[in-house]
Design an enzyme around this catalytic site. Structure first.
Site, PDB file in Angstrom:
ATOM      1  N   LYS A  68     122.758  74.527 150.445  1.00 37.76           N
ATOM      2  CA  LYS A  68     121.794  74.903 149.406  1.00 37.76           C
ATOM      3  C   LYS A  68     121.277  73.736 148.573  1.00 37.76           C
ATOM      4  CE  LYS A  68     120.681  78.260 149.849  1.00 37.76           C
ATOM      5  NZ  LYS A  68     119.859  78.580 151.076  1.00 37.76           N
ATOM      6  N   GLY A  70     118.934  71.672 149.827  1.00 37.40           N
ATOM      7  CA  GLY A  70     117.606  71.314 150.332  1.00 37.40           C
ATOM      8  C   GLY A  70     117.591  70.966 151.818  1.00 37.40           C
ATOM      9  N   HIS A 129     127.057  70.015 157.652  1.00 39.79           N
ATOM     10  CA  HIS A 129     127.517  70.063 156.256  1.00 39.79           C
ATOM     11  C   HIS A 129     128.889  69.377 156.159  1.00 39.79           C
ATOM     12  CE1 HIS A 129     124.330  72.736 155.105  1.00 39.79           C
ATOM     13  NE2 HIS A 129     124.802  73.811 155.684  1.00 39.79           N
ATOM     14  N   ARG A 151     122.420  67.665 145.407  1.00 41.34           N
ATOM     15  CA  ARG A 151     121.635  68.233 144.310  1.00 41.34           C
ATOM     16  C   ARG A 151     122.520  68.452 143.088  1.00 41.34           C
ATOM     17  NH1 ARG A 151     118.606  74.085 145.341  1.00 41.34           N
ATOM     18  NH2 ARG A 151     117.123  73.857 143.652  1.00 41.34           N
ATOM     19  N   ARG A 287     113.521  80.186 147.935  1.00 46.31           N
ATOM     20  CA  ARG A 287     113.624  81.035 146.748  1.00 46.31           C
ATOM     21  C   ARG A 287     112.620  80.565 145.711  1.00 46.31           C
ATOM     22  NH1 ARG A 287     116.615  81.435 141.916  1.00 46.31           N
ATOM     23  NH2 ARG A 287     117.200  79.265 142.222  1.00 46.31           N
TER      24      ARG A 287
HETATM   25  P1  A3P Z   1     116.446  77.380 145.266  1.00 44.81           P
HETATM   26  O1  A3P Z   1     117.393  78.482 145.611  1.00 44.81           O
HETATM   27  O2  A3P Z   1     116.865  76.664 144.015  1.00 44.81           O
HETATM   28  O3  A3P Z   1     115.038  77.804 145.225  1.00 44.81           O
HETATM   29  P2  A3P Z   1     119.073  74.805 151.813  1.00 44.81           P
HETATM   30  O4  A3P Z   1     117.844  74.504 152.582  1.00 44.81           O
HETATM   31  O5  A3P Z   1     120.072  73.703 151.823  1.00 44.81           O
HETATM   32  O6  A3P Z   1     119.638  76.130 152.151  1.00 44.81           O
HETATM   33  O7  A3P Z   1     118.626  74.839 150.277  1.00 44.81           O
HETATM   34  C1  A3P Z   1     117.778  75.863 149.824  1.00 44.81           C
HETATM   35  C2  A3P Z   1     117.105  75.425 148.530  1.00 44.81           C
HETATM   36  O8  A3P Z   1     116.028  74.532 148.849  1.00 44.81           O
HETATM   37  C3  A3P Z   1     116.488  76.605 147.814  1.00 44.81           C
HETATM   38  O9  A3P Z   1     116.549  76.283 146.427  1.00 44.81           O
HETATM   39  C4  A3P Z   1     115.085  76.584 148.377  1.00 44.81           C
HETATM   40  O10 A3P Z   1     114.147  77.289 147.611  1.00 44.81           O
HETATM   41  C5  A3P Z   1     114.801  75.092 148.388  1.00 44.81           C
HETATM   42  N1  A3P Z   1     113.723  74.737 149.315  1.00 44.81           N
HETATM   43  C6  A3P Z   1     113.484  75.225 150.550  1.00 44.81           C
HETATM   44  N2  A3P Z   1     112.403  74.666 151.090  1.00 44.81           N
HETATM   45  C7  A3P Z   1     111.935  73.777 150.182  1.00 44.81           C
HETATM   46  C8  A3P Z   1     110.810  72.887 150.165  1.00 44.81           C
HETATM   47  N3  A3P Z   1     109.966  72.816 151.188  1.00 44.81           N
HETATM   48  N4  A3P Z   1     110.638  72.131 149.061  1.00 44.81           N
HETATM   49  C9  A3P Z   1     111.494  72.192 148.019  1.00 44.81           C
HETATM   50  N5  A3P Z   1     112.544  73.029 147.976  1.00 44.81           N
HETATM   51  C10 A3P Z   1     112.773  73.809 149.044  1.00 44.81           C
END
Ligand code: A3P
Length: 321
Positions: A68, A70, A129, A151, A287
């Site tokens: 989570k 990014g 991970h 993050r 999200r």
């Molecule tokens: P939030 O839940 O804070 O919105 P992962 O990809 O590791 O699962 O992390 C998901 C997080 O990255 C989520 O954060 C998601 O919204 C954000 N995210 C996904 N795609 C993104 C993008 N293209 N640019 C910036 N943030 C992104």
């Protein structure tokens, strides 16, 4: 399945049954503590198999993230960068979720066997991970590049809470309260946790071997996506040429991988992918994509507590959030 594989698989299972475990997410998502880090059973098994059998090439690029932080975004940016001159391959990003474009190494391990992926063109891109010291030996010895992304733990926690405990697309709802999951997160018990030790392993390596490990933060990527992308492209050996800069190639890729564009694609609005034993709705990976959303979810007390832990854990390392 060869006899050797079968023997190893039995060994993995024997070992996993001795590990401390903790109820965490929805059914089937109990976490097991393997070498200090918490993962679901299937991930522990895959981590061991990958460590024993994966053979890295010097041209491979391994994307490592804390869950989570990014991952989806980093996968999209890297995939678009290395394939920017292969329009057919590049078009996959419009039709598929980034997780289908760049596989997790653990997904190579299926039905007790590790697929070789030898036919993939260089540079092969994989994601994990896994903590630094548990990476396959050949990743360390081959000279391949490792890109690490993490993050601010506060935003990471909020994102994780939504993904695993709120988003209904993930294997049914879990019966854990926000406070309980927060408490566990603080004590290091979370998917892939503890977050601090995970980041520190790569942070130290990036200082010692900057040519091998690049350390990135979600917040910096948000603040200057173009700059981060240039740094990334140089690090993985495919820098943007002057002509590409003039043509606006960097901005094009930033836009192609932006939260707005990716989350608006049909495949990411309504599609889903198989993850572990379940299916995950692609929209669960998108999200808000903001820095500081924790302010809407954590009490001041919770935020201060998490900041205090982060400060204590990272003290003296030079790493800050
Ligand atoms: P939030 O839940 O804070 O919105 P992962 O990809 O590791 O699962 O992390 C998901 C997080 O990255 C989520 O954060 C998601 O919204 C954000 N995210 C996904 N795609 C993104 C993008 N293209 N640019 C910036 N943030 C992104």
């Amino acid at each position: 399945e060869s006899t050797g594989d079968q023997e190893s698989n039995n060994r993995y299972n024997d070992l996993i049954s001795t590990l401390p475990s903790q109820r965490w997410g929805p059914d089937g998502l109990d976490l097991h503590q393997y070498n200090g880090f918490w993962y679901p059973r299937i991930t522990v098994e895959a981590t061991m198999a990958v460590r024993d059998r994966f053979v890295a090439r010097p041209t491979d690029v391994i994307l490592v993230t804390f869950p989570k932080s990014g991952t989806t975004w980093l996968k999209a940016l890297t995939f678009a960068t290395v394939n920017r001159n292969r329009s057919l391959v590049l078009s996959m990003l419009s039709k598929m979720n980034p997780h289908e474009c760049v596989p997790f190494m653990s997904k190579l391990y299926l039905d007790g066997r590790l697929s070789d992926n030898n036919s993939l063109p260089a540079p092969r891109l994989f994601a994990v991970h896994t903590p630094f010291f548990l990476l396959p030996e050949s990743v360390l010895s081959s000279g391949c590049r490792i890109v690490y992304l993490c993050r601010d733990p506060k935003d990471n926690f909020v994102s994780l809470w939504h993904h695993f405990f709120v988003c209904a697309g993930v294997r049914g709802l879990a019966h854990f309260s926000f406070d309980e999951v927060f408490e566990l997160f603080c004590s290091g018990v979370t998917m892939g946790g503890p977050i601090w030790e995970h980041a520190l392993g790569y942070w130290r390596e990036s200082l010692q071997r900057p040519e091998r490990v690049m350390f990135m933060k979600y917040e910096e990527m948000k603040a200057d996506t173009g700059g981060s992308l240039r740094r990334l492209s140089e690090f993985i050996g495919c820098p943007f040429l002057e002509e590409e800069e003039r043509e606006g190639k960097v901005e094009e890729i930033v836009e192609m991988c932006s939260f707005e564009r990716l989350s608006g694609l049909e495949v990411n609005k309504n599609g889903s992918i198989v993850f572990g034993r379940g299916e995950i709705k692609n929209k669960g990976f998108f999200r808000k994509g903001e820095v500081g959303d924790w302010k809407r979810h954590l009490s001041l007390e919770m935020a201060e507590r998490l900041d205090r832990i982060t400060e204590e854990k990272l003290r003296g390392s030079g790493l800050e959030f």
